[in-house]
Design a protein around this motif. Structure first.
Motif, short mmCIF file in Angstrom:
data_model
loop_
_atom_site.label_atom_id
_atom_site.label_comp_id
_atom_site.label_asym_id
_atom_site.label_seq_id
_atom_site.Cartn_x
_atom_site.Cartn_y
_atom_site.Cartn_z
N MET A 1 0.83 -1.21 0.00
CA MET A 1 0.00 0.00 0.00
C MET A 1 0.86 1.26 0.00
N MET A 2 1.95 1.24 0.73
CA MET A 2 2.79 2.41 0.87
C MET A 2 3.51 2.71 -0.44
N ASN A 3 4.63 2.04 -0.68
CA ASN A 3 5.36 2.11 -1.94
C ASN A 3 5.60 3.53 -2.43
N ILE A 4 5.90 4.45 -1.51
CA ILE A 4 6.24 5.82 -1.89
C ILE A 4 7.73 6.02 -1.61
N LYS A 5 8.52 5.98 -2.67
CA LYS A 5 9.96 6.11 -2.53
C LYS A 5 10.47 7.50 -2.93
N SER A 6 9.57 8.28 -3.55
CA SER A 6 9.97 9.63 -3.96
C SER A 6 8.76 10.56 -3.88
N ILE A 7 9.02 11.83 -3.57
CA ILE A 7 7.93 12.80 -3.41
C ILE A 7 8.35 14.17 -3.94
N PHE A 8 7.40 14.82 -4.61
CA PHE A 8 7.54 16.20 -5.08
C PHE A 8 6.60 17.05 -4.23
N VAL A 9 7.12 18.13 -3.66
CA VAL A 9 6.31 18.97 -2.77
C VAL A 9 6.31 20.41 -3.24
N LEU A 10 5.15 20.93 -3.61
CA LEU A 10 4.99 22.34 -3.95
C LEU A 10 4.36 23.03 -2.73
N GLY A 11 5.17 23.85 -2.07
CA GLY A 11 4.74 24.47 -0.81
C GLY A 11 5.40 23.76 0.35
N SER A 12 6.69 23.47 0.21
CA SER A 12 7.39 22.61 1.17
C SER A 12 7.67 23.25 2.52
N THR A 13 7.40 24.56 2.66
CA THR A 13 7.63 25.20 3.96
C THR A 13 6.43 25.07 4.89
N SER A 14 5.31 24.56 4.38
CA SER A 14 4.13 24.40 5.25
C SER A 14 4.37 23.30 6.27
N LEU A 15 3.76 23.44 7.44
CA LEU A 15 3.94 22.46 8.50
C LEU A 15 3.40 21.10 8.11
N VAL A 16 2.31 21.08 7.37
CA VAL A 16 1.74 19.80 6.91
C VAL A 16 2.72 19.09 6.00
N ALA A 17 3.33 19.83 5.06
CA ALA A 17 4.32 19.25 4.17
C ALA A 17 5.51 18.70 4.95
N ASN A 18 5.95 19.45 5.96
CA ASN A 18 7.06 19.01 6.80
C ASN A 18 6.76 17.70 7.50
N GLU A 19 5.58 17.61 8.09
CA GLU A 19 5.20 16.39 8.82
C GLU A 19 5.06 15.20 7.89
N LEU A 20 4.50 15.43 6.71
CA LEU A 20 4.35 14.34 5.75
C LEU A 20 5.71 13.85 5.25
N CYS A 21 6.62 14.77 4.99
CA CYS A 21 7.96 14.39 4.53
C CYS A 21 8.70 13.58 5.58
N LEU A 22 8.62 14.01 6.82
CA LEU A 22 9.30 13.29 7.90
C LEU A 22 8.70 11.90 8.10
N ALA A 23 7.37 11.83 8.04
CA ALA A 23 6.69 10.54 8.21
C ALA A 23 7.03 9.60 7.05
N LEU A 24 7.10 10.13 5.84
CA LEU A 24 7.43 9.31 4.68
C LEU A 24 8.87 8.82 4.74
N ALA A 25 9.77 9.70 5.18
CA ALA A 25 11.17 9.31 5.32
C ALA A 25 11.30 8.17 6.33
N ASN A 26 10.53 8.27 7.38
CA ASN A 26 10.54 7.22 8.41
C ASN A 26 10.02 5.89 7.88
N LYS A 27 9.22 5.96 6.80
CA LYS A 27 8.66 4.75 6.21
C LYS A 27 9.42 4.28 4.96
N GLY A 28 10.56 4.93 4.69
CA GLY A 28 11.41 4.44 3.62
C GLY A 28 11.49 5.27 2.36
N CYS A 29 10.84 6.44 2.33
CA CYS A 29 10.95 7.33 1.16
C CYS A 29 12.38 7.85 1.06
N LYS A 30 12.97 7.80 -0.15
CA LYS A 30 14.38 8.10 -0.32
C LYS A 30 14.70 9.36 -1.12
#
Length: 242
Positions: A1-30
Motif C-alpha cells: 500500500m505504501m510504496n512511496i519512494k519519492s515525493i515532489f512537494v509544492l509548498g514545502s515550507t508548510s507544517l503539513v508538508a514538513n510532517e508528511l515528509c518526515l513521516a514518509l522518510a521514516n517509512k522508507g521514502c528516499k
C-alpha cells in the motif's frame, strides 16, 4: 500500500508538508524534491531528513505571486511516486474586498499559478504509468462567508478543478486526492481557529498515510464534512454573522 519512494512537494515550507515528509522518510521514502519561495524555511526539514534518514534532496525556487509564471509553457516536473501541493495563503480578506491587487494576489497563489504545475504533473504519460496527486484545498471553498470569501472563492476554484480531475481519472492508475482541510494548529491560524475544532499537522499526516492509494474528496478532520453540510443549508441571514 505504501510504496512511496519519492515525493515532489509544492509548498514545502508548510507544517503539513514538513510532517508528511518526515513521516514518509521514516517509512522508507528516499527522494525529496522541495519547491518553495524561501529556501531558509526549509532548513530544519532538510537537515533532519539528511542527518536522520540520509535521503536525496533537491530544491527549486518558485514565487507563485509571479503572474507571468509559465505563461507560455508548463513547468518541467520529473517522475515521482507522490505529488503533494500544499502551497497557499490566507491573505487579507478585508483588504481584498476593496483592493483588487490583494484579491488577485490571493487567487494567484491559491489557484491560478498552481494550475500549470497540476497540468504538468497530470500529463498523459504519467496518468498511464500511475502516480498520486494530493492537493490541499479548504472547507472555506464550500460556502462564501463574510470573514473569508476571497480566500474561499480561490479555494473553490481549486476544488472545482480538482474534482474534475478526480472524475476524469477515475478508475485509472493516477490517483487524485483532494483534501478539504478545516482548522489546523499552525502559526497562520493562531487567534482564528478554536482549539477544539483544530487538528495538528502531524495528525493530518498520519491520517493521509493510512491509505496512500486513496482518491476522491476528503475532509480533514472528518467532522468538517458535517459542519460544512450544516453551514451550506443555513440561511444567508445567519451566515452573515460567520
Amino acid at each position: 500500500m505504501m510504496n512511496i519512494k519519492s515525493i515532489f512537494v509544492l509548498g514545502s515550507t508548510s507544517l503539513v508538508a514538513n510532517e508528511l515528509c518526515l513521516a514518509l522518510a521514516n517509512k522508507g521514502c528516499k527522494e525529496f524534491h522541495l519547491v518553495s519561495r524561501n529556501y531558509q524555511k526549509n532548513t530544519f526539514l532538510i537537515n533532519t531528513l539528511r542527518e536522520q534518514f540520509k535521503v536525496k534532496i533537491t530544491q527549486e525556487f518558485v514565487d507563485l505571486e509571479n503572474e507571468d509564471l509559465y505563461l507560455n509553457t508548463l513547468p518541467i516536473v520529473k517522475d515521482y511516486d507522490l505529488y503533494l501541493i500544499t502551497a497557499g495563503t490566507l491573505g487579507d480578506n478585508k483588504k481584498s474586498s476593496y483592493e483588487i491587487n490583494e484579491f488577485k494576489r490571493i487567487h494567484k497563489i491559491n489557484f491560478y499559478c498552481l494550475i500549470p504545475w497540476i497540468m504538468s504533473i497530470a500529463n498523459k504519460k504519467r496518468v498511464q504509468k500511475g502516480s498520486r496527486l494530493w492537493v490541499f484545498s479548504s472547507v472555506a471553498s464550500d460556502r462564501g462567508r463574510p470573514s473569508n470569501y476571497t480566500y474561499g472563492s480561490s479555494k473553490a476554484a481549486l476544488t472545482n478543478y480538482c474534482e474534475g480531475l478526480i472524475s476524469k481519472f477515475y478508475g485509472s492508475k493516477f490517483k487524485v486526492r483532494l483534501i478539504k482541510a478545516g482548522f489546523m494548529k499552525t502559526p497562520m491560524s493562531v487567534g482564528i481557529s478554536p482549539d477544539f475544532l483544530s487538528i495538528s499537522p502531524k495528525s493530518v499526516s498520519k491520517i493521509l498515510l493510512k491509505n496512500t492509494n486513496k482518491s476522491g474528496v476528503e475532509y480533514l478532520p472528518w467532522w468538517w464534512f458535517y459542519i460544512m453540510k450544516i453551514i451550506r443549508m443555513l440561511p444567508s441571514s445567519f451566515v452573515s454573522k460567520l
